[in-house]
Each structure stands twice: as C-alpha cells, then as structure tokens.
Design an enzyme around this catalytic site. Sequence first.
Site, short mmCIF file in Angstrom:
data_model
loop_
_atom_site.label_atom_id
_atom_site.label_comp_id
_atom_site.label_asym_id
_atom_site.label_seq_id
_atom_site.Cartn_x
_atom_site.Cartn_y
_atom_site.Cartn_z
N HIS A 63 0.85 -1.19 0.00
CA HIS A 63 0.00 0.00 0.00
C HIS A 63 0.88 1.24 0.00
CE1 HIS A 63 0.80 -0.64 4.28
NE2 HIS A 63 0.33 0.55 4.58
N HIS A 65 1.20 3.94 2.01
CA HIS A 65 1.66 4.66 3.18
C HIS A 65 3.19 4.77 3.13
CE1 HIS A 65 -2.11 4.15 5.93
NE2 HIS A 65 -2.10 5.31 5.30
N ASP A 67 5.68 4.60 5.16
CA ASP A 67 6.60 3.66 5.81
C ASP A 67 6.75 2.36 5.03
OD1 ASP A 67 3.89 3.21 6.63
OD2 ASP A 67 4.58 1.93 8.26
N HIS A 68 5.98 2.21 3.96
CA HIS A 68 6.10 1.04 3.09
C HIS A 68 6.59 1.40 1.69
CE1 HIS A 68 3.71 -1.78 5.74
NE2 HIS A 68 3.42 -0.59 6.27
N HIS A 140 -7.51 -2.00 5.78
CA HIS A 140 -6.66 -0.97 6.37
C HIS A 140 -7.29 0.39 6.08
CE1 HIS A 140 -3.09 0.55 8.21
NE2 HIS A 140 -2.53 1.01 7.10
N ASP A 211 -0.39 -4.07 5.98
CA ASP A 211 -1.08 -3.63 7.19
C ASP A 211 -2.56 -3.99 7.09
OD1 ASP A 211 1.36 -2.55 7.70
OD2 ASP A 211 0.70 -0.47 7.80
N HIS A 269 6.21 -5.65 11.90
CA HIS A 269 5.51 -4.36 11.96
C HIS A 269 5.10 -4.02 13.40
CE1 HIS A 269 2.53 -1.21 10.80
NE2 HIS A 269 3.33 -1.10 9.73
#
Length: 313
Positions: A63, A65, A67-68, A140, A211, A269
């Site tokens: 996805h 976001h 942090d990914h 998510h 996530d 995570h």
Amino acid sequence: MDIYFLGTGAGMPSTTRNVSSLALRLTEERGTFWLFDCGEGTQHQLLHSPLKMSKCEFIFITHLHGDHLFGLPGFLSSRSYQGGQTPLTVFGPKGIGDYMKVCFGVSRTEVSYPLLIKEIEPGVVWEDDQFIVTAMQLSHRIPTLGYRIVEKDRPGKLKFELLRDKGIPPGPVYGQLKQGKDVQLPNGELLFATSVLGEPLPGRTVAILGDTKPCDNAVRLARNADLLVHEATYMHDKADNANEYGHSTAQQAAEIAREAGAKKLALNHFSSRYKEGEQMDELLTEAQSVFPNTVLALEHHVVTIAEGAEGTA
C-alpha cells in the site's frame, strides 16, 4: 527459499528497527529475490545484508503509506549504480505509477535497466513456470494488498543409484533429467526423466500481508501456507488502538494463522512502544498462547521455508 527481514518497525524508524521491507529469497537455481515493500532506508539495510540490488527481480508494494514506500525511488536509482542491468517490475496498487512518475520526473532520475511499474487489481498478478502470485484486498485505512506466493510442484529427486547402474556418470545429463527433460544417451537410448525421478516435490506457499485488521481475505491468503508473515503492531491490551488505525494485535495475528491452518507464523511491523527484550518477549508469548509455532521477525532475521517441512528460524 527463505525470508530476510530488512525492516520490521511500524510507522517510523527507531534506533533498533527500520520501517517495512522484507526479501523473499528464491530457489538457489533461480538466484534472485523479490522485495515486499520498500520503506525509507531499505537500501541502507541492504548494504548490511548479503543481498545484492542487482539480484532483485520484482518489488511488490502492499500500500501507499510512506513507511512502506518512501525507500522505493532511492532503491531503484541506486540499483543502476550497483550493477543492476536485468529487468525489474514494481507491482502495487493504483497510484504507484503516479508516485514514481513524480519522483523520477522532478529529480530527473534515469535508470539503466528496463523498469516496469505495474498497477494491479486483486487476482493473479504474476505467473511463470515456477511461481504464481495472487493479491487480495485487506482491511486498512487505505487500499492495501496482501500477497500469496505459491511455488509450483517440482520434479522429484534423481535416483542416482539407478543412473550409476546404467553407467551414466555425473554431468550435464543429470542436470537435464533433474529439470524433467528426457535425454538421448550416446548409445541412442531415450532416457525418460520420469523413470529416474522420484515423486514430485510439493511446492511451498508463503503469505505476506500488508497492514490490516483481521479480515476474511487474510485467512484466504494464508490458507495452509508454509509461512504466514503478519503484522502485530500492538499487544492485545491495545486492541482498540489497533482497530482504530487498521492494524492487528499479536493475538489476532495468531488467530488468523490458526484459522487458516498455516504451518508457521512470523510477526512483524511492531510499534516502537515495544522495546527489545522483555516487552517483545511478552508480545511473542501472547501470540504463542494461541499459535505455538510463532516467531518474531527482527532486523536481519531469516526464516527458512524448508522443503516438505515446517520452516525454521
């Protein structure tokens, strides 16, 4: 075949954990790896690992976001300087193409290898003669995918004694037969691979989730998997926080593994609230009380997916 964890922290890096990224190292014969997510600093983590950027074949983004995702432009750019010349495909949800177009356009970045950015929908996203990769939507705060990687059955082991009895010495013929190819011997005899191979070896299955809150698709992706990689952002006393932000607790991840009939669970995570040592041990204990064959995926931790057996950490 194993998983090498490059980043196991949630949201932002800490002094002991980087943000999300892991590498699925494929068979020795294939000699490549696939990257799942590419959080900021992933290429720095790779420098402290045995992995070479040039050997990366695919990148699967769960996805969008940060942090990914924020490490992706740097990784793709550096791969050129690290000798990467083979094609690379990035799979991800809708929007990954616009993100890369802006990043590369504004920075005027060019790469020296064929690069394909592929926006995908749930379903089969890749298949070749060795693997099939399926994506499903998870639960998510933004559209998020989980991936199921299935290794196709492989030819059985060579019956070496039988080959020796036929007077066939080790050499290229062995390699061809092991690949399931029939071989014509110097005396004109056609040797069928099936006659010198054991029973086919069942392929392995890995489920790598992005996530997510607990959901039906998480169970579907992990059904009978040899290894499930599932987020465990919180312990269960923070279940309300997990639900609010679209995450899972260690207990919930274990419940998914149990319901799916997975063989092994690797948790990653983790919230930065949980420090190395006693707090992480408590998180692991929580999961193991539901699903005993659970391990913590820490930085530069390797989980092996063994042939015909449960993986070992």
